[in-house]
Write a protein that holds these residues in place. Structure first.
Motif, PDB file in Angstrom:
ATOM      1  N   SER A 212       0.836  -1.200   0.000  1.00 50.59           N
ATOM      2  CA  SER A 212       0.000   0.000   0.000  1.00 50.59           C
ATOM      3  C   SER A 212       0.869   1.248   0.000  1.00 50.59           C
ATOM      4  N   GLU A 213       0.242   2.396  -0.256  1.00 44.80           N
ATOM      5  CA  GLU A 213       0.989   3.657  -0.235  1.00 44.80           C
ATOM      6  C   GLU A 213       1.605   3.891   1.147  1.00 44.80           C
ATOM      7  N   LYS A 214       0.861   3.541   2.201  1.00 46.55           N
ATOM      8  CA  LYS A 214       1.378   3.702   3.556  1.00 46.55           C
ATOM      9  C   LYS A 214       2.590   2.818   3.783  1.00 46.55           C
ATOM     10  N   THR A 215       2.503   1.561   3.314  1.00 45.04           N
ATOM     11  CA  THR A 215       3.632   0.633   3.478  1.00 45.04           C
ATOM     12  C   THR A 215       4.842   1.122   2.704  1.00 45.04           C
ATOM     13  N   ARG A 216       4.618   1.579   1.472  1.00 49.15           N
ATOM     14  CA  ARG A 216       5.739   2.082   0.671  1.00 49.15           C
ATOM     15  C   ARG A 216       6.412   3.255   1.370  1.00 49.15           C
ATOM     16  N   GLY A 217       5.620   4.120   1.994  1.00 49.12           N
ATOM     17  CA  GLY A 217       6.184   5.284   2.654  1.00 49.12           C
ATOM     18  C   GLY A 217       7.039   4.942   3.857  1.00 49.12           C
ATOM     19  N   LYS A 218       6.784   3.772   4.456  1.00 46.46           N
ATOM     20  CA  LYS A 218       7.513   3.381   5.661  1.00 46.46           C
ATOM     21  C   LYS A 218       8.682   2.441   5.378  1.00 46.46           C
ATOM     22  N   THR A 219       8.805   1.965   4.141  1.00 43.69           N
ATOM     23  CA  THR A 219       9.840   0.976   3.825  1.00 43.69           C
ATOM     24  C   THR A 219      10.749   1.489   2.722  1.00 43.69           C
ATOM     25  N   GLY A 220      12.039   1.401   2.958  1.00 42.41           N
ATOM     26  CA  GLY A 220      13.018   1.795   1.963  1.00 42.41           C
ATOM     27  C   GLY A 220      13.864   0.622   1.533  1.00 42.41           C
ATOM     28  N   CYS A 221      14.921   0.919   0.820  1.00 45.27           N
ATOM     29  CA  CYS A 221      15.828  -0.111   0.333  1.00 45.27           C
ATOM     30  C   CYS A 221      17.266   0.285   0.636  1.00 45.27           C
ATOM     31  N   VAL A 222      18.093  -0.717   0.812  1.00 43.02           N
ATOM     32  CA  VAL A 222      19.533  -0.522   0.916  1.00 43.02           C
ATOM     33  C   VAL A 222      20.173  -1.283  -0.236  1.00 43.02           C
ATOM     34  N   VAL A 223      21.106  -0.628  -0.913  1.00 45.22           N
ATOM     35  CA  VAL A 223      21.818  -1.253  -2.033  1.00 45.22           C
ATOM     36  C   VAL A 223      23.305  -1.222  -1.717  1.00 45.22           C
ATOM     37  N   TRP A 224      23.943  -2.393  -1.753  1.00 44.23           N
ATOM     38  CA  TRP A 224      25.380  -2.492  -1.479  1.00 44.23           C
ATOM     39  C   TRP A 224      26.129  -2.793  -2.772  1.00 44.23           C
TER      40      TRP A 224
END
Length: 347
Positions: free
Chosen positions: A269-281
């Protein structure tokens, strides 16, 4: 230039449409579902064209007058080739948001045709593979002698239905890595290791991510592995699935698994997307043991897909004409393109 979002009524397509409108862009909305497209077109005051990809005549008619297509309708294993053929026939730039190695290879094989038509072909204009491809190019710039590249990411929020179905397709194909410059099939969850995130060690396993193809095109580094952060139990399950081997690729098995995805997966959901990011190594090493490392922090992968793909669209719509042919994101936009996207930072 008139341009089109195909698959505009899908999970990611709708997000792209909303951001495009916010930026003052007016794409043509296209796909197969006429009723959903009409509703979406009325909502945003945008033109609509409904056509399927399995009718070549209807497809080329649907692209009449279009100079660029952002293709968002997966699974791209089935949809990329017909759309690319049509774009080359009518002379339209082709972008998509795939992460599938075989799709990258197919698009690359049409490089000469794209050059003859004077158009750009750039698959992987979203989270697959903009952040990782740009990071690979940055690492190559920092260590020109690099002979081995490791890329990894940990993404929160869960997959969309399209991404989940693509993952199901991958079960029957096994893993892939670049070894000695050659694409090489390897077992599912071939290798595991950890990467540091906020002082913690995060478990990850190798996956057949698109950079196994694209990072080699972008950097020429001959040995490339890509990892995804997962719970250890996930890697263990995939290793058990090796015993099933080719059975996972059979049509009836694939159909059943994709039906389960259709029933259970709705996308974050939009709310979930707003609270979750990504890390790229990223790590690059050379034969002498020299090494360089970088970490990127990004918003949710679907948000990156929207901003990254539309940035490339706007470059093609209004920037100086680029060299025609097949491109990776970093080759068209530059290695630092990812750092220009909202919410992305390097560590």
């Amino acid at each position: 230039m008139e341009w089109m979002i195909y698959g505009a009524n899908g999970y990611t397509g709708r997000m792209v449409v909303e951001e495009a409108v916010r930026r003052g862009l007016r794409p043509v909305l296209a796909g197969r579902n006429a009723a959903e497209l009409e509703a979406l077109g009325q909502q945003h005051g945008l033109p609509v064209r409904a056509f399927a990809l399995d009718n070549p005549v209807a497809l080329r008619t649907g692209l009449n007058g279009i100079g660029l297509v952002l293709h968002c309708a997966g699974p791209f294993s089935a949809t990329a080739a017909p759309m690319l053929d049509a774009c080359l026939d009518v002379g339209a730039h082709y972008l998509d948001i795939t992460g599938e190695i075989d799709v990258f290879a197919h698009c690359h094989s049409r490089d000469a045709d794209a050059k003859a038509k004077g158009v750009v072909v750039l698959p992987g204009a979203g989270f697959d593979v903009v952040p990782t491809d740009c990071l690979a190019a940055i690492l190559k710039r920092e260590l020109p002698s690099a002979s081995a590249l490791v890329l990894a990411f940990e993404a929160g929020g869960g997959p969309s239905p399209g991404t989940a179905k693509t993952s199901v397709e991958g079960l029957g194909k096994g893993g892939r890595a670049r070894i000695g410059g050659k694409l090489t099939r390897v077992p599912l969850a071939w290798k595991t290791r950890t990467f540091e995130r906020d002082g913690e060690q995060r478990f990850a396993m190798t996956i057949p991510w698109g950079d196994v193809y694209t990072a080699y095109v972008s950097t020429g580094i001959p040995d490339i592995e890509v990892y995804m952060g997962v719970p250890p139990a996930t890697a263990a399950r995939l290793r058990r699935l090796r015993l099933l081997g080719p059975l996972l690729g059979l049509g009836p098995v694939q159909s059943w698994l994709k039906k389960q995805v259709g029933k259970k997966v709705r996308g974050p959901s939009e709310k979930t997307r707003g609270k979750t990011g990504c890390v790229v190594w990223g790590e690059a090493r050379d034969a002498a043991g020299n090494e360089t490392r970088r970490t990127l922090r990004t918003p949710n992968g679907y948000d990156i897909t929207v901003t990254a793909s539309l940035g490339i669209v706007q470059r093609l719509l209004s920037g100086p004409a680029p060299e025609a042919g097949f491109h990776t994101p970093s080759r068209l936009m530059g290695a630092d393109y990812v750092l220009s996207l909202p919410g992305v930072r390097s560590e």
